[in-house]
Design a protein around this motif. Structure first.
Motif, mmCIF file in Angstrom:
data_model
loop_
_atom_site.group_PDB
_atom_site.id
_atom_site.type_symbol
_atom_site.label_atom_id
_atom_site.label_comp_id
_atom_site.label_asym_id
_atom_site.label_seq_id
_atom_site.Cartn_x
_atom_site.Cartn_y
_atom_site.Cartn_z
ATOM 1 N N ASN A 22 34.469 35.942 54.009
ATOM 2 C CA ASN A 22 33.737 35.355 53.225
ATOM 3 C C ASN A 22 33.518 36.727 52.001
ATOM 4 O OD1 ASN A 22 30.815 35.002 51.950
ATOM 5 N ND2 ASN A 22 31.371 32.712 52.547
ATOM 6 N N ILE A 23 32.954 37.384 52.048
ATOM 7 C CA ILE A 23 32.921 38.908 51.555
ATOM 8 C C ILE A 23 34.229 39.080 50.518
ATOM 9 C CG2 ILE A 23 31.784 41.392 51.285
ATOM 10 C CD1 ILE A 23 29.930 39.220 51.200
ATOM 11 N N GLU A 24 35.307 39.204 51.120
ATOM 12 C CA GLU A 24 36.699 39.460 50.429
ATOM 13 C C GLU A 24 36.547 38.610 49.494
ATOM 14 O OE1 GLU A 24 38.174 42.028 51.143
ATOM 15 O OE2 GLU A 24 36.794 42.761 52.165
ATOM 16 N N GLN A 25 36.859 36.771 50.019
ATOM 17 C CA GLN A 25 36.795 35.637 48.907
ATOM 18 C C GLN A 25 35.827 35.760 47.675
ATOM 19 O OE1 GLN A 25 37.079 32.516 51.119
ATOM 20 N NE2 GLN A 25 38.693 33.499 52.598
ATOM 21 N N SER A 26 34.508 36.520 48.022
ATOM 22 C CA SER A 26 34.096 36.050 46.621
ATOM 23 C C SER A 26 33.961 37.420 45.895
ATOM 24 C CB SER A 26 31.911 36.494 47.696
ATOM 25 O OG SER A 26 31.986 35.398 48.779
ATOM 26 N N VAL A 27 34.438 38.651 46.895
ATOM 27 C CA VAL A 27 34.370 39.319 45.742
ATOM 28 C C VAL A 27 35.740 39.423 45.243
ATOM 29 C CG1 VAL A 27 35.181 42.320 45.879
ATOM 30 C CG2 VAL A 27 33.715 41.424 46.926
ATOM 31 N N ALA A 28 36.828 38.899 45.350
ATOM 32 C CA ALA A 28 37.955 38.603 44.517
ATOM 33 C C ALA A 28 37.793 37.646 43.052
ATOM 34 C CB ALA A 28 38.842 37.706 45.659
ATOM 35 N N ARG A 29 36.999 36.306 43.927
ATOM 36 C CA ARG A 29 36.671 35.442 42.666
ATOM 37 C C ARG A 29 36.017 36.305 41.589
ATOM 38 N NH1 ARG A 29 32.881 30.837 45.380
ATOM 39 N NH2 ARG A 29 32.986 32.054 46.986
ATOM 40 N N CYS A 30 35.353 37.340 41.985
ATOM 41 C CA CYS A 30 34.676 37.563 40.552
ATOM 42 C C CYS A 30 35.524 38.447 40.360
ATOM 43 C CB CYS A 30 33.662 39.041 41.214
ATOM 44 S SG CYS A 30 32.288 38.673 41.927
ATOM 45 N N TRP A 31 37.320 39.073 40.557
ATOM 46 C CA TRP A 31 37.870 39.534 39.491
ATOM 47 C C TRP A 31 38.582 38.913 38.912
ATOM 48 C CZ3 TRP A 31 36.797 44.484 37.944
ATOM 49 C CH2 TRP A 31 35.920 45.421 38.576
ATOM 50 N N ASP A 32 38.783 37.665 39.591
ATOM 51 C CA ASP A 32 39.798 36.129 39.094
ATOM 52 C C ASP A 32 41.112 36.723 39.841
ATOM 53 O OD1 ASP A 32 40.777 33.996 38.865
ATOM 54 O OD2 ASP A 32 40.687 33.849 36.621
ATOM 55 N N ARG A 33 41.157 38.462 41.002
ATOM 56 C CA ARG A 33 42.201 38.929 40.638
ATOM 57 C C ARG A 33 42.300 38.572 42.352
ATOM 58 N NH1 ARG A 33 41.644 43.476 40.793
ATOM 59 N NH2 ARG A 33 40.674 44.257 38.428
ATOM 60 N N LYS A 34 43.467 39.998 43.602
ATOM 61 C CA LYS A 34 43.696 40.394 44.583
ATOM 62 C C LYS A 34 42.276 41.995 43.987
ATOM 63 C CE LYS A 34 45.340 42.004 48.016
ATOM 64 N NZ LYS A 34 46.953 42.346 49.282
ATOM 65 N N PRO A 35 41.394 42.278 44.407
ATOM 66 C CA PRO A 35 40.075 43.786 44.295
ATOM 67 C C PRO A 35 41.372 44.906 45.079
ATOM 68 C CG PRO A 35 39.730 43.007 45.868
ATOM 69 C CD PRO A 35 40.565 41.746 45.427
ATOM 70 N N THR A 36 41.518 45.811 43.678
ATOM 71 C CA THR A 36 42.278 46.839 44.007
ATOM 72 C C THR A 36 41.143 47.543 45.142
ATOM 73 O OG1 THR A 36 40.881 48.055 42.854
ATOM 74 C CG2 THR A 36 42.883 47.259 41.215
ATOM 75 N N GLU A 175 32.860 51.394 44.326
ATOM 76 C CA GLU A 175 33.320 52.286 43.047
ATOM 77 C C GLU A 175 33.192 51.686 42.315
ATOM 78 O OE1 GLU A 175 36.783 54.822 44.533
ATOM 79 O OE2 GLU A 175 35.910 55.400 46.530
ATOM 80 N N GLN A 176 33.891 50.557 42.043
ATOM 81 C CA GLN A 176 34.039 49.967 40.745
ATOM 82 C C GLN A 176 33.446 48.605 41.114
ATOM 83 O OE1 GLN A 176 37.606 50.186 38.972
ATOM 84 N NE2 GLN A 176 36.761 48.650 37.020
ATOM 85 N N ALA A 177 32.166 47.959 40.696
ATOM 86 C CA ALA A 177 31.252 47.193 40.820
ATOM 87 C C ALA A 177 31.716 46.313 40.774
ATOM 88 C CB ALA A 177 29.867 47.212 40.246
ATOM 89 N N PRO A 178 31.788 44.837 40.911
ATOM 90 C CA PRO A 178 32.440 43.532 40.425
ATOM 91 C C PRO A 178 31.829 42.714 38.961
ATOM 92 C CG PRO A 178 31.346 42.934 42.386
ATOM 93 C CD PRO A 178 31.405 44.138 42.499
ATOM 94 N N PRO A 179 32.729 42.496 38.385
ATOM 95 C CA PRO A 179 31.901 41.506 37.796
ATOM 96 C C PRO A 179 31.738 40.589 37.314
ATOM 97 C CG PRO A 179 34.482 40.901 36.430
ATOM 98 C CD PRO A 179 34.073 42.259 38.355
ATOM 99 N N ARG A 180 29.891 40.464 36.551
ATOM 100 C CA ARG A 180 28.907 39.750 37.811
ATOM 101 C C ARG A 180 28.200 38.622 36.624
ATOM 102 N NH1 ARG A 180 26.037 41.529 41.763
ATOM 103 N NH2 ARG A 180 25.162 39.451 41.690
#
Length: 205
Positions: A22-36, A175-180
């Protein structure tokens, strides 16, 4: 395998449950891609936060991550699990069935009831799974904390008896916060939300 039901209950116990998918998918949604790597959750920071919380309450701390695995787990997934275990996390991994079902909700809820925890911390946006069980724990006198992104957490930030903490308030969690995109934190004079990618820019032929 850890049997949490056999933990000595004569002193205070604090557990942290992370709903990994759930958390991994939510972070990816913020970036609209797979996060680094730098854009993902920094797990040692979350564990430090838990231990600071437990120390304030003179409690023992148990940090747990729940996840599921595909039929042929990629090497990086094993590396992630190994790194968590070496850092002191308890990791529950469940294979996905042939039909794609590998839901871990029941396993997370079973952990909540496996021991008379004095403090429960859940990192998830799954209000459908957690709202009622956490409300019931709070009514029984358990301190209940939910961590997540306010805009993805449904009713969890507004339930009486549950303390909700936004991930931005956990020190060094990214280290780099997701865009909210938070409509609850707008300045009085408003703010812009800009398009992802090229937006409405057009180029002449």
């Amino acid at each position: 395998m850890t049997d949490f039901s056999r933990i000595e209950s004569s002193y205070r116990q604090c557990t942290l449950i992370v709903d990994g998918p759930n958390i991994e998918q939510s972070v990816a949604r913020c970036w609209d891609r797979k996060p680094t790597r730098n854009e993902r959750i920094q797990w040692p920071a979350l564990k430090r936060w838990l231990h600071d919380l437990a120390a304030q309450r003179s409690a023992a701390a148990y940090s747990c991550v729940f996840t599921n695995t595909p039929a042929n787990p990629p090497p990086q997934l094993l590396g992630w699990v190994r790194a968590l275990v070496q850092d002191g996390w308890h990791v529950f991994a469940k294979p996905k069935a042939n039909n794609g079902d590998g839901d871990i909700d029941a396993d997370m809820l079973a952990h909540l009831s496996a021991h008379p925890w004095t403090t429960v911390v859940v990192v998830s946006h799954d209000a459908q799974c957690f709202a009622r069980p956490l409300t019931e724990l709070a009514a029984q006198g358990t301190e209940v904390i939910a961590i997540g992104m306010t805009e993805w957490a449904g009713c969890l930030p507004n339930i009486d008896g549950i303390t909700f903490i936004d991930i931005d308030d956990i020190p060094a969690l990214f280290e780099q916060a997701p865009p909210r995109m938070k409509l609850t934190a707008l300045p009085d004079n408003g703010d812009w939300f800009h398009p992802v990618g090229d937006g409405d820019i057009s180029y002449a032929a």
